[in-house]
Design an enzyme around this catalytic site. Structure first.
Site, PDB file in Angstrom:
ATOM      1  N   TRP A   1       0.862  -1.198   0.000  1.00 16.14           N
ATOM      2  CA  TRP A   1       0.000   0.000   0.000  1.00 16.14           C
ATOM      3  C   TRP A   1       0.892   1.241   0.000  1.00 16.14           C
ATOM      4  O   TRP A   1       1.873   1.298   0.757  1.00 16.14           O
ATOM      5  CB  TRP A   1      -0.884  -0.037   1.253  1.00 16.14           C
ATOM      6  CG  TRP A   1      -1.793   1.137   1.430  1.00 16.14           C
ATOM      7  CD1 TRP A   1      -2.551   1.734   0.468  1.00 16.14           C
ATOM      8  CD2 TRP A   1      -2.047   1.839   2.655  1.00 16.14           C
ATOM      9  NE1 TRP A   1      -3.275   2.770   1.025  1.00 16.14           N
ATOM     10  CE2 TRP A   1      -2.979   2.857   2.369  1.00 16.14           C
ATOM     11  CE3 TRP A   1      -1.591   1.712   3.969  1.00 16.14           C
ATOM     12  CZ2 TRP A   1      -3.457   3.734   3.341  1.00 16.14           C
ATOM     13  CZ3 TRP A   1      -2.070   2.585   4.941  1.00 16.14           C
ATOM     14  CH2 TRP A   1      -2.987   3.579   4.615  1.00 16.14           C
TER      15      TRP A   1
ATOM     16  N   ASP B   1      -1.781  -6.667   8.424  1.00 13.18           N
ATOM     17  CA  ASP B   1      -2.734  -5.618   8.061  1.00 13.18           C
ATOM     18  C   ASP B   1      -3.949  -6.313   7.434  1.00 13.18           C
ATOM     19  O   ASP B   1      -3.818  -7.000   6.421  1.00 13.18           O
ATOM     20  CB  ASP B   1      -2.072  -4.654   7.058  1.00 13.18           C
ATOM     21  CG  ASP B   1      -2.904  -3.396   6.840  1.00 13.18           C
ATOM     22  OD1 ASP B   1      -4.028  -3.324   7.358  1.00 13.18           O
ATOM     23  OD2 ASP B   1      -2.418  -2.489   6.137  1.00 13.18           O
TER      24      ASP B   1
ATOM     25  N   LYS C   1     -14.065  -0.569   4.900  1.00 10.62           N
ATOM     26  CA  LYS C   1     -14.609  -1.156   3.667  1.00 10.62           C
ATOM     27  C   LYS C   1     -15.801  -2.060   3.987  1.00 10.62           C
ATOM     28  O   LYS C   1     -16.840  -1.959   3.367  1.00 10.62           O
ATOM     29  CB  LYS C   1     -13.554  -1.967   2.916  1.00 10.62           C
ATOM     30  CG  LYS C   1     -12.131  -1.488   3.070  1.00 10.62           C
ATOM     31  CD  LYS C   1     -11.800  -0.251   2.285  1.00 10.62           C
ATOM     32  CE  LYS C   1     -10.389   0.182   2.638  1.00 10.62           C
ATOM     33  NZ  LYS C   1      -9.898   1.360   2.026  1.00 10.62           N
TER      34      LYS C   1
HETATM   35  C1  LMR Z   1      -6.643   2.647  -0.695  1.00 10.22           C
HETATM   36  O1  LMR Z   1      -5.630   1.931  -0.692  1.00 10.22           O
HETATM   37  O2  LMR Z   1      -7.086   3.160  -1.721  1.00 10.22           O
HETATM   38  C2  LMR Z   1      -7.389   2.854   0.592  1.00 10.22           C
HETATM   39  O3  LMR Z   1      -6.819   2.128   1.614  1.00 10.22           O
HETATM   40  C3  LMR Z   1      -7.577   4.270   0.925  1.00 10.22           C
HETATM   41  C4  LMR Z   1      -6.332   4.987   1.324  1.00 10.22           C
HETATM   42  O4  LMR Z   1      -6.353   5.630   2.379  1.00 10.22           O
HETATM   43  O5  LMR Z   1      -5.325   4.954   0.616  1.00 10.22           O
END
Ligand code: LMR
Length: 393
Positions: free
Chosen positions: A123, A204, A239
């Site tokens: 992420w 996570d 989510k």
């Molecule tokens: C994403 O990865 O799009 C979500 O988890 C929202 C974010 O805060 O980035």
């Protein structure tokens, strides 16, 4: 500020006047009518709360008791030995991000020599979040661009070579950004490595219920707890409750025994007091009510299944449209094997830019596509736009 790679695209999308625009960037679940759903169970819980609304005192630093108990039941299963033994320290947090940050602060304070290892890729916000807490961030091999799958052997080999007490960030399911998950057999092979190398897993779990089911998606967490490891889990209700703005999440630290869990909880409370003092009431009351009421829980479980099934259907439709267009000349099977909200398309930055600029289709620049922004009305147009940028490359 150069802007955030994900949130910045949400702003750009909102400012885009083109009526055919499609948001496939940020991880939001849209329904078939392209709306963020208000779940029936959530609405009913909120209506009930409105009738009995009372004072809003400060919550304890660790949050609402019923919410914390609900987190433990959902993440570990109500009957799990670790839950029953009281050896999990659970904190209500400001979303999954808040859980990651409070956990990161704790780790940096008590394991100052430990660095964290995250999947390549992960992420977009993981690296900055952990660096902000003072941890050094490294990567372990994960995504295989050639197959759209997992480089499991390389991952395992890397983790086998890490210094003792290194922190390893793992995605429980629905890996963000790739959608590539470990199989149960791969988790079973990984867990002994984590234990033997004395690594500190930080799991996570932001998409529980969006992969294979609420319990199925928690397989890794429960397997780690079964194996007697001590580890961290960040979970999120953004989510699966469609509850993004309420910032509801949990941090759970699985400890050796109840006494350790009490000590850890105390230090987590101290960490919270240093940052935001106490968490907010409303969202936590709603989540606690849904998770604590058999009828609402059953209804929410069904609604989560509905979201998961719609995501799967969109994976299949996008796959079918691309497969048809390319007549087997290119393999889009990754859309079917990857899980959860996201797929990694392999599109490069200039292809993603072209999709946005020429076709009003928004993806994250890494090539991550949020499947849940697709619907029956836009999936063909998205497939055609993707085909155009792939061919023009
Ligand atoms: C994403 O990865 O799009 C979500 O988890 C929202 C974010 O805060 O980035």
């Amino acid at each position: 500020y150069a802007g955030d790679p994900i949130l910045g695209l949400m702003d750009a999308y909102q400012a885009d006047p083109r009526p055919q625009k499609v948001s496939l960037s940020i991880g939001l679940y849209f329904d078939e009518a392209c709306r963020l759903p208000v779940l029936g169970a959530v609405r009913q819980a909120e209506e009930a709360l409105l009738r009995e609304i009372g004072p809003r005192p400060y919550l304890p630093m660790h949050g609402l008791a019923d919410f914390r108990a609900g987190v433990q039941r959902m993440v570990f299963g109500a009957d799990h030995e670790a839950v029953k033994a009281g050896r999990i320290a659970t904190l209500q947090t400001l979303g999954g991000s808040g859980a990651l940050r409070v956990g990161a602060d704790f780790l940096h304070r008590y394991f100052p020599a430990s660095a964290i290892w995250v999947s390549d890729p992960t992420w977009d916000n993981h690296r900055v979040l952990f660096e902000a807490a003072g941890l050094q961030v490294h990567t372990y091999p994960y995504y295989d661009a050639a197959t759209g799958g997992l480089r499991f052997d390389a991952m395992l080999e890397c983790l086998q070579g890490l210094p003792r007490q290194s922190v390893v960030l793992l995605h429980a399911s629905c890996h963000n950004p790739t959608g590539v998950d470990l199989s149960a057999a791969q988790w079973d092979a990984l867990i002994p490595v984590l234990r033997e190398r004395e690594l500190i897993p930080f799991v996570d779990m932001a998409y529980q219920g969006f992969g294979d089911g609420l319990d199925e998606d928690a397989f890794a967490v429960r397997a780690l707890a079964d194996a007697g490891l001590q580890f961290f889990v960040a979970n999120s209700f953004s989510k699966n409750f469609s509850f993004y703005g309420e910032r509801c999440g949990g941090l759970s630290v699985v400890c050796r025994d109840r006494q350790d869990a009490d000590t850890v909880l105390g230090q987590l409370q101290a960490g919270v007091r240093r940052i935001y003092s106490t968490p907010p009431t409303h969202g936590a009351r709603v989540v606690a009510k849904v998770l604590g009421d058999a009828r609402l829980l059953a209804s929410w479980t069904q609604e989560t299944a509905g979201m998961r099934i719609r995501i799967r259907a969109m994976r299949e439709q996008l796959h079918a449209a691309l497969h048809e267009t390319f007549r087997g000349e290119r393999d889009f099977g990754y859309l079917l094997s990857q899980r959860g909200m996201f797929s990694y398309t392999g599109l490069n930055e200039s292809q993603v830019d072209r999709l946005r600029e020429q076709h009003a289709v928004y993806l994250v620049r890494s090539g991550r596509l949020c499947i849940s922004g697709l619907n029956n009305a836009n999936v063909e147009a998205v497939a055609a736009a993707m085909a155009e940028v792939i061919r023009s490359a």
